[in-house]
Design a protein around this motif. Sequence first.
Motif, PDB file in Angstrom:
ATOM      1  N   ALA A  53       0.821  -1.213   0.000  1.00  0.00           N
ATOM      2  CA  ALA A  53       0.000   0.000   0.000  1.00  0.00           C
ATOM      3  C   ALA A  53       0.857   1.266   0.000  1.00  0.00           C
ATOM      4  N   PHE A  54       2.112   1.119   0.285  1.00  0.00           N
ATOM      5  CA  PHE A  54       3.082   2.211   0.357  1.00  0.00           C
ATOM      6  C   PHE A  54       3.553   2.620  -1.041  1.00  0.00           C
ATOM      7  N   TYR A  55       3.338   1.731  -2.013  1.00  0.00           N
ATOM      8  CA  TYR A  55       3.869   1.932  -3.358  1.00  0.00           C
ATOM      9  C   TYR A  55       2.754   2.023  -4.381  1.00  0.00           C
ATOM     10  N   ARG A  56       3.165   2.272  -5.621  1.00  0.00           N
ATOM     11  CA  ARG A  56       2.233   2.213  -6.740  1.00  0.00           C
ATOM     12  C   ARG A  56       2.899   1.386  -7.862  1.00  0.00           C
ATOM     13  N   MET A  59       5.960  -1.853  -8.052  1.00  0.00           N
ATOM     14  CA  MET A  59       6.355  -2.218  -6.688  1.00  0.00           C
ATOM     15  C   MET A  59       5.144  -2.701  -5.887  1.00  0.00           C
ATOM     16  N   ARG A  60       4.005  -2.031  -6.106  1.00  0.00           N
ATOM     17  CA  ARG A  60       2.788  -2.470  -5.407  1.00  0.00           C
ATOM     18  C   ARG A  60       2.410  -3.873  -5.884  1.00  0.00           C
ATOM     19  N   MET A 118      11.805  -4.307 -11.489  1.00  0.00           N
ATOM     20  CA  MET A 118      11.989  -3.084 -10.702  1.00  0.00           C
ATOM     21  C   MET A 118      13.458  -2.829 -10.395  1.00  0.00           C
ATOM     22  N   VAL A 119      14.182  -3.902 -10.084  1.00  0.00           N
ATOM     23  CA  VAL A 119      15.555  -3.729  -9.601  1.00  0.00           C
ATOM     24  C   VAL A 119      16.558  -3.648 -10.761  1.00  0.00           C
ATOM     25  N   GLU A 195      21.026  -0.543  -2.989  1.00  0.00           N
ATOM     26  CA  GLU A 195      19.681  -1.094  -2.968  1.00  0.00           C
ATOM     27  C   GLU A 195      19.204  -1.141  -1.519  1.00  0.00           C
ATOM     28  N   ASN A 196      17.917  -1.311  -1.346  1.00  0.00           N
ATOM     29  CA  ASN A 196      17.349  -1.255  -0.006  1.00  0.00           C
ATOM     30  C   ASN A 196      17.622  -2.545   0.768  1.00  0.00           C
ATOM     31  N   PHE A 199      14.493  -4.649   1.945  1.00  0.00           N
ATOM     32  CA  PHE A 199      13.881  -5.367   0.822  1.00  0.00           C
ATOM     33  C   PHE A 199      14.689  -6.625   0.515  1.00  0.00           C
ATOM     34  N   HIS A 256      11.057  -2.873   6.363  1.00  0.00           N
ATOM     35  CA  HIS A 256      10.950  -2.105   5.118  1.00  0.00           C
ATOM     36  C   HIS A 256       9.922  -0.986   5.264  1.00  0.00           C
TER      37      HIS A 256
END
Lengths: 276, 378
Positions: A53-56, A59-60, A118-119, A195-196, A199, A256
Motif C-alpha cells: 500500500a506504500f507503493y504504486r 512495486m505495489r 523493478m531492480v 539497494e534497499n 527489501f 521495510h
Amino acid sequence: MTSERFIAIATPTALLFALLAVVLPSGAGAQYARFALPISLVIGAGLAFWVGAFYRAGMRNAFWLLGGFLLLYGLSNWDWLLSSVAERLGANFLRALLIYQIVDYAMLLAATVWVVRMVDVRRLSRPGWLFAAGTVVVAVAFVLNGMPTVRELFDLSSEAGTIYLVIRIFDVLVMTMLVPVVWLYVQNANSEYRENSTFMLVLVGIIASLTSAYLYEIVKGDPLTVIAASEYQQGSFLDVLYLFGYLIIAIGLFAHRKHQEWSFNRLDRLLLGDGS
Amino acid sequence: MRAQQAENAIDEIWSKALDKIMKADAPSQDRPELGSEIDLAVAQAGSSALLSSVPTFTKMLYSGGYNAATRNTYLVLRRLGMPTDFFWKFGYWDEKRAFETLDKVISRVFTALMSKQKMGELQLVAVHPETATFEIAFENCAECAGLTASAPMCFFHGGSFAGMLAAMLDEGLSATEVECVATGGERCRFMIRSSDDRASVVALDRWCAEFECHFEPERRFGVSLKNQMVRPTGNMVDIHYYQMLLASAFLSNIDLIERACFEAGQAIGKALLGTVRDMFGNDPSVALPSFYKSLRYANVVLGSSDDGGFEIKISEAPEHFGSLERSSLVPFLSGEVESLVSGLTGRPMNCESSDVNQQDIVLRMVPLEQADAKGQAA
C-alpha cells in the motif's frame, strides 16, 4: 530505532522462536510447528499487503502478489483446514489442490518477475552473472534430484506428481531470479545509492524458505516426500528451517515499512542535538 | 587547482551552514566587526553585473548551484545519518507518501538551512513521483528581491533546488523558473523535471540562453542605502550565502570570467559614484569606508601614497574571509574600488596591484598618468 538495529535484534530472536520447534518436547514441538508455520505466513501476508500500500505500479504489484502467495500458502499449511477441505472435496481434492498450488505459486512467480523488473539486474557485474549462472546449475540439480520421486508419484497419481513437479520448478525459477537481485545488493552495498537492505532481507527470506528444504533433502539423502511425511510439522529441524525463513520475510517486510520513519526520527534527533 | 579550491570552499561553507542548524552552540564564524550578515545588494550586484555582460553566465550560475547542491546534499544527508536507500524506488511511491516524506526532509533540513541564512523560505508545492516532476516555491528570494527583470532570473537557486532533489533521489533533474519576484510575481516558483524528459532540458537551455539582464546598480544600491525594505525578512543575508554564490559560480569559473569580473566591478563603481557622492561626500577616505560599512560589506581604510595614489586595506570582505580566506576573489572588488576612487578624486586611477595577506586585501591605486608613464618606461 534503526532498520539495522531492528534486524540485528529481530533475526536472532526469530531464530530462537524457530528453534522452539525442536527444543520443546516432541508433542509440544509438533503442536507449536503446526501453529507457528501458518501463522507466520499469514502475518507475512498482512505485512506484504501493508508494504504494498506504500507503493504504486510495479512495486505495489510485487508486494501484493507476494502477500497473496503468502496468504494462500499459509492457509494451505493449516492442517485442520486442509483436512476439512479434503473431506468435503473427496476425490476432487488433489485436482483442486493442484489448481490451488499453481495459482499460489504463479503469484510468487509474478511477484518475482516484478521484482526483477523493478531492480534491473542488467547492472550485474561479471562475477554477478557468473554467480547467477551457478544458481541455474544448482536449480537444475534440485529439479533432477527430485525426478525419481516425481516418477514414483506419477505412478500413484498424476495430480500428486504434477503438484510435486510444479512446486519444485516454480521454487527453483524464483530462486534463480531472486539470487541475482540479492547479488546486485551485495555488489552495490558500498556505492552511493545502494539497494534497499530491508527489501533484500525479504528476498533472502523467500529464497531461504523455498530452497532450504531441497538442501536438506540432499544432505539427508532421502526424498522430500519421505522427509515431509516424517518431519514436517512434527517439531523437526525441517520446521526450524521453514519457520526461520518465514519469520525473516516478516521481519524484512516490517523493517521495510518502518525504514523511513526510523531514519527520519534519527535525523530529527540529530538536528535537535541529542542523537548519537 | 582553483577548481579544487572552489570545491573545498563550497564544502566548508555548506558544512558551516549545517553546523548552524545542528548545533545551536556551534562556534561562531562571524566577522569580528561586521558580523555574519551583509546587504543583499552586494550579493546581487556581482551576479547581475555579470549576467549583463557575460551571456553564458546564466549557465554558470545554474550549474554552480546545481553542482554544489548535488555534492553537498549528499554529504549533508549522510552527516545527518540518513541511509542512502532512504528514497529507494521513489518513482514507485504514491503521491501522498512522496510529497509528505520529501516535504518533511526538505523543511526539516533545507528550509531550515536556507532560512537561517536568510536566503528565502523554501516550500515544496507538488510532487509527481512517476514522472519525477516537482514544483517548488521560494518566498523572500535573496537572488532577486528588489530587482526587476523581463524574465525569471534566479538561476543559482534553480540550479540549487534541482541539484538538491537530484542528490536525494539519485536522478538527473533540470529546473526552470516559472514565476519570479523580479518579473512581478508574488514569489519565485520553479518547475523541476527529469533530465530524461528532453523538453525539460530544452526549456532549461532556452531559459539560460534567452535571458537578458538590465541591472541598475544605482537604483538597487540606493534602495538599500536608504534602508528601504526589499523583502519582508529584511535586506540582510548571511555571508555564507554570498560566499556560497561566490565559490559555486565565480570561483569555479574564475579563469573564464576574471577579466569580466574586473570590468563589471568597474561598471558598478561608475554607476554608483553619484549615489556614493550624494550620501557620503567627495572625500574618498571617508566616503569609501562609510559606503562599504553601511552595506556591512567590508572595513575599508585608505592610506595616501607619495605618488598621489592610495593604498587601500580591505578587511572582513566575504571574498577573503572564513572559507574563502585561501581563495580570495579580488577582481570584482578591485574594479569597483578603482572606479569609485577615480570618480571621487576626479583623477583616473589604475589598480596597479591587488595583494592578499592573511587578514586583508590590499589594493594599490596609482593615478593613471603615472601608470601610463611607468608602462611606457617599461
